[in-house]
Write a protein that holds these residues in place. Sequence first.
Motif, PDB file in Angstrom:
ATOM      1  N   GLN A 184       0.949  -1.180  -0.084  1.00 33.24           N
ATOM      2  CA  GLN A 184      -0.099   0.259  -0.058  1.00 33.24           C
ATOM      3  C   GLN A 184       0.672   0.937  -0.414  1.00 33.24           C
ATOM      4  N   ALA A 185       1.845   1.036   0.362  1.00 34.39           N
ATOM      5  CA  ALA A 185       2.872   2.641   0.368  1.00 34.39           C
ATOM      6  C   ALA A 185       3.452   2.320  -0.535  1.00 34.39           C
ATOM      7  N   SER A 186       3.640   1.608  -1.321  1.00 32.10           N
ATOM      8  CA  SER A 186       4.016   1.607  -2.517  1.00 32.10           C
ATOM      9  C   SER A 186       3.518   1.895  -3.094  1.00 32.10           C
ATOM     10  N   GLY A 187       2.781   1.612  -3.683  1.00 32.34           N
ATOM     11  CA  GLY A 187       1.829   1.380  -4.531  1.00 32.34           C
ATOM     12  C   GLY A 187       1.774   0.310  -5.593  1.00 32.34           C
ATOM     13  N   THR A 188       1.509  -0.908  -5.096  1.00 33.33           N
ATOM     14  CA  THR A 188       2.004  -1.987  -5.821  1.00 33.33           C
ATOM     15  C   THR A 188       1.007  -3.259  -5.321  1.00 33.33           C
ATOM     16  N   THR A 189       0.755  -4.493  -5.627  1.00 38.05           N
ATOM     17  CA  THR A 189      -0.072  -5.182  -5.688  1.00 38.05           C
ATOM     18  C   THR A 189       0.994  -6.457  -4.489  1.00 38.05           C
ATOM     19  N   VAL A 190       0.270  -7.295  -2.919  1.00 39.32           N
ATOM     20  CA  VAL A 190       1.069  -8.209  -2.547  1.00 39.32           C
ATOM     21  C   VAL A 190       1.574  -9.361  -3.395  1.00 39.32           C
ATOM     22  N   SER A 191       0.801  -9.815  -4.276  1.00 36.94           N
ATOM     23  CA  SER A 191       1.305 -10.227  -5.346  1.00 36.94           C
ATOM     24  C   SER A 191       2.494 -10.392  -6.221  1.00 36.94           C
TER      25      SER A 191
ATOM     26  N   LEU B 177       9.193  15.196   5.971  1.00 32.61           N
ATOM     27  CA  LEU B 177       9.423  15.281   5.010  1.00 32.61           C
ATOM     28  C   LEU B 177       9.965  14.148   4.857  1.00 32.61           C
ATOM     29  N   VAL B 178      10.947  13.223   6.066  1.00 29.62           N
ATOM     30  CA  VAL B 178      11.922  12.076   5.559  1.00 29.62           C
ATOM     31  C   VAL B 178      11.032  10.541   5.487  1.00 29.62           C
ATOM     32  N   ALA B 179       9.940  10.919   5.656  1.00 36.38           N
ATOM     33  CA  ALA B 179       9.530   9.888   5.648  1.00 36.38           C
ATOM     34  C   ALA B 179       8.135   9.668   4.160  1.00 36.38           C
ATOM     35  N   GLY B 180       7.690  10.783   3.859  1.00 36.96           N
ATOM     36  CA  GLY B 180       7.404  10.784   2.682  1.00 36.96           C
ATOM     37  C   GLY B 180       8.205  10.836   1.053  1.00 36.96           C
ATOM     38  N   GLY B 181       9.485  10.996   2.208  1.00 36.42           N
ATOM     39  CA  GLY B 181      10.518  11.354   0.495  1.00 36.42           C
ATOM     40  C   GLY B 181      11.531   9.669   0.792  1.00 36.42           C
ATOM     41  N   ILE B 182      11.324   9.648   1.518  1.00 33.20           N
ATOM     42  CA  ILE B 182      11.702   7.466   1.133  1.00 33.20           C
ATOM     43  C   ILE B 182      10.853   7.113   0.350  1.00 33.20           C
ATOM     44  N   LEU B 183       9.279   6.453   1.042  1.00 32.19           N
ATOM     45  CA  LEU B 183       8.470   5.887   0.111  1.00 32.19           C
ATOM     46  C   LEU B 183       8.145   6.857  -1.149  1.00 32.19           C
TER      47      LEU B 183
ATOM     48  N   LEU C 165      -0.249  13.749  -9.340  1.00 33.95           N
ATOM     49  CA  LEU C 165      -1.747  13.664  -8.786  1.00 33.95           C
ATOM     50  C   LEU C 165      -3.107  14.063  -9.624  1.00 33.95           C
ATOM     51  N   THR C 166      -2.909  14.914 -10.395  1.00 30.94           N
ATOM     52  CA  THR C 166      -4.886  15.269 -10.971  1.00 30.94           C
ATOM     53  C   THR C 166      -4.728  14.480 -12.186  1.00 30.94           C
ATOM     54  N   ASP C 167      -3.927  13.786 -12.765  1.00 31.94           N
ATOM     55  CA  ASP C 167      -4.784  12.339 -13.946  1.00 31.94           C
ATOM     56  C   ASP C 167      -4.773  11.595 -13.091  1.00 31.94           C
ATOM     57  N   GLN C 168      -4.024  11.411 -11.750  1.00 34.55           N
ATOM     58  CA  GLN C 168      -4.853  10.250 -10.963  1.00 34.55           C
ATOM     59  C   GLN C 168      -5.705   9.827 -10.299  1.00 34.55           C
ATOM     60  N   VAL C 169      -6.191  11.332 -10.273  1.00 31.10           N
ATOM     61  CA  VAL C 169      -7.986  11.265  -9.077  1.00 31.10           C
ATOM     62  C   VAL C 169      -8.806  11.550 -10.664  1.00 31.10           C
ATOM     63  N   LEU C 170      -8.627  12.010 -11.538  1.00 32.63           N
ATOM     64  CA  LEU C 170      -9.338  11.715 -12.905  1.00 32.63           C
ATOM     65  C   LEU C 170      -9.588  10.155 -13.324  1.00 32.63           C
ATOM     66  N   GLY C 171      -8.597   9.943 -12.890  1.00 30.75           N
ATOM     67  CA  GLY C 171      -8.494   8.034 -13.111  1.00 30.75           C
ATOM     68  C   GLY C 171      -9.215   6.900 -10.971  1.00 30.75           C
TER      69      GLY C 171
ATOM     70  N   LEU D  56      -5.064   4.728  -0.489  1.00 33.51           N
ATOM     71  CA  LEU D  56      -4.384   5.976  -1.398  1.00 33.51           C
ATOM     72  C   LEU D  56      -4.713   7.156  -1.598  1.00 33.51           C
ATOM     73  N   LEU D  57      -5.667   7.742   0.159  1.00 37.92           N
ATOM     74  CA  LEU D  57      -6.105   8.983   0.051  1.00 37.92           C
ATOM     75  C   LEU D  57      -3.880   9.537   1.055  1.00 37.92           C
ATOM     76  N   ALA D  58      -4.239   8.614   1.904  1.00 38.48           N
ATOM     77  CA  ALA D  58      -3.120   8.652   2.764  1.00 38.48           C
ATOM     78  C   ALA D  58      -2.061   8.761   1.777  1.00 38.48           C
ATOM     79  N   ARG D  59      -2.062   7.440   0.655  1.00 38.74           N
ATOM     80  CA  ARG D  59      -0.621   8.081  -0.165  1.00 38.74           C
ATOM     81  C   ARG D  59      -0.119   9.478  -0.865  1.00 38.74           C
ATOM     82  N   TRP D  60      -1.248   9.708  -1.450  1.00 35.02           N
ATOM     83  CA  TRP D  60      -1.778  10.843  -2.035  1.00 35.02           C
ATOM     84  C   TRP D  60      -1.078  12.049  -1.456  1.00 35.02           C
ATOM     85  N   LEU D  61      -1.352  11.865  -0.219  1.00 30.34           N
ATOM     86  CA  LEU D  61      -1.094  13.480   0.840  1.00 30.34           C
ATOM     87  C   LEU D  61      -0.051  13.201   1.459  1.00 30.34           C
ATOM     88  N   VAL D  62       0.729  12.341   0.898  1.00 31.60           N
ATOM     89  CA  VAL D  62       2.112  12.322   2.545  1.00 31.60           C
ATOM     90  C   VAL D  62       3.095  11.693   1.278  1.00 31.60           C
ATOM     91  N   GLU D  63       2.743  11.226  -0.084  1.00 27.63           N
ATOM     92  CA  GLU D  63       4.454  11.288  -1.136  1.00 27.63           C
ATOM     93  C   GLU D  63       4.194  11.665  -2.320  1.00 27.63           C
TER      94      GLU D  63
END
Length: 437
Positions: free
Chosen positions: A168-175, A241-247, A335-341, A362-369
Amino acid sequence: MSAGAPRIDLSGFLLLREVRRFVREAWAWGLVVVLGLLYLLGSLVEGGMLGLARLQGGYTITIITSNATGAGWWNYPALIVAAPWGYLELPFFTAVSMLVVTVGVALGMAVAAILLYRLLRPSAEGAARTQAVGAATGLTPAMIGLVTLGACCSTTAAASAGVGLVAQASGTTVSNLLLNDWYLGVFQVVVVWSALFAQELLLTVYGGLFGPRASSTSRARARVVAIGPRYLVGGALRALLVAGGILWSLAMFVEWTTVAPSSAGAGLWFQWIVQHQLLAAAAIGAGFFPRGTLRLLERCRRGLARAFPTALVLGGLSLLVWLPPTLVGAGLDSLTDQVLGAVGAPTSWGAISPGPIGGAALLARWLVEYVTVALFAVLAAAAPRTALSPLLGGSLAKERATARVPPPREAEASIATSRGGVRGDPRPANAAPSGES
């Protein structure tokens, strides 16, 4: 920090000089070894790499150099040991990353345990020390939490809950992460050693208060760093900033699990270098070294050096605003194009699928990253002091106010000069010289 805070030596910071000195002065290398061995044993057992059972036959050692299908190349060469007491499996990159994480966890946990003990230990100057290092006391649980996060990810690499958080933090699937488990090792190493770097900064500022190097100078230095709402907010912003930058930086490597870098076009490389790594480096650098980042941005105001803040603005704005389908198709992110999607807009509008995650994650990822990293990059490039002053607890404003107020002697001389008198002569300007009527 204030002007009295110690300067950070980059080489010493990267080599964890203060962490190692703190452990050495506390005679705690034995604790580091014990914690490391316990963590390594737990990681091997929980990860399924070490099994204790009664097996038939003697000892056999097998080295597998490659896979016929070419899949999972990062696991080779792999070592497999079978013995009457059980088995041991050591895939190459998994074993290396586990050792690196083990060293980080052992150092971090040992330092956190020593700090906690010394903060709670009664002493003659307990009240003064508690008042002087209130910030250090508050930051210690955060350091423990970061280190524990790395430990949790390592020891539950086969569990869907642990991998799910990373996905979830990386924007991908478990598989996808289970198929490309090298990313889990990279994620663990980065998280744990980022926590160690945070501890290094903590000990650089407050370390002298807890060990044999404690002195009146170190106590005075801690008192200079006044603890108040501005400093607490500044610390929270730096951590964000450190957490968002690392992720955000690690998200680039997730994309490499689906797109080979060797076949990527110019658009994808712009996304990876400018939108990801450049913006992430600015956020992480500001979180760890706000004053150093401020000096760097202020120096990049003329000549070829202006390319750096220009790239920050370009990368940050391109990550926030709407991009046409042509740029999106070339590989740029927005980000704007992702919101449209996310709301179901057609791809002809430039909509980008936000990936398999949704809802609050997803909302947390948008805000932090996205928002935090990109917006900070734009503000820092356009107005460095305005963007970085909150990270310093308002100390820049205090320094400017102090600079505007002249010292007492200079103030008296300025008043005397304005009245027509001579510097150092307290008599009025129209007073007669000595010996004259």
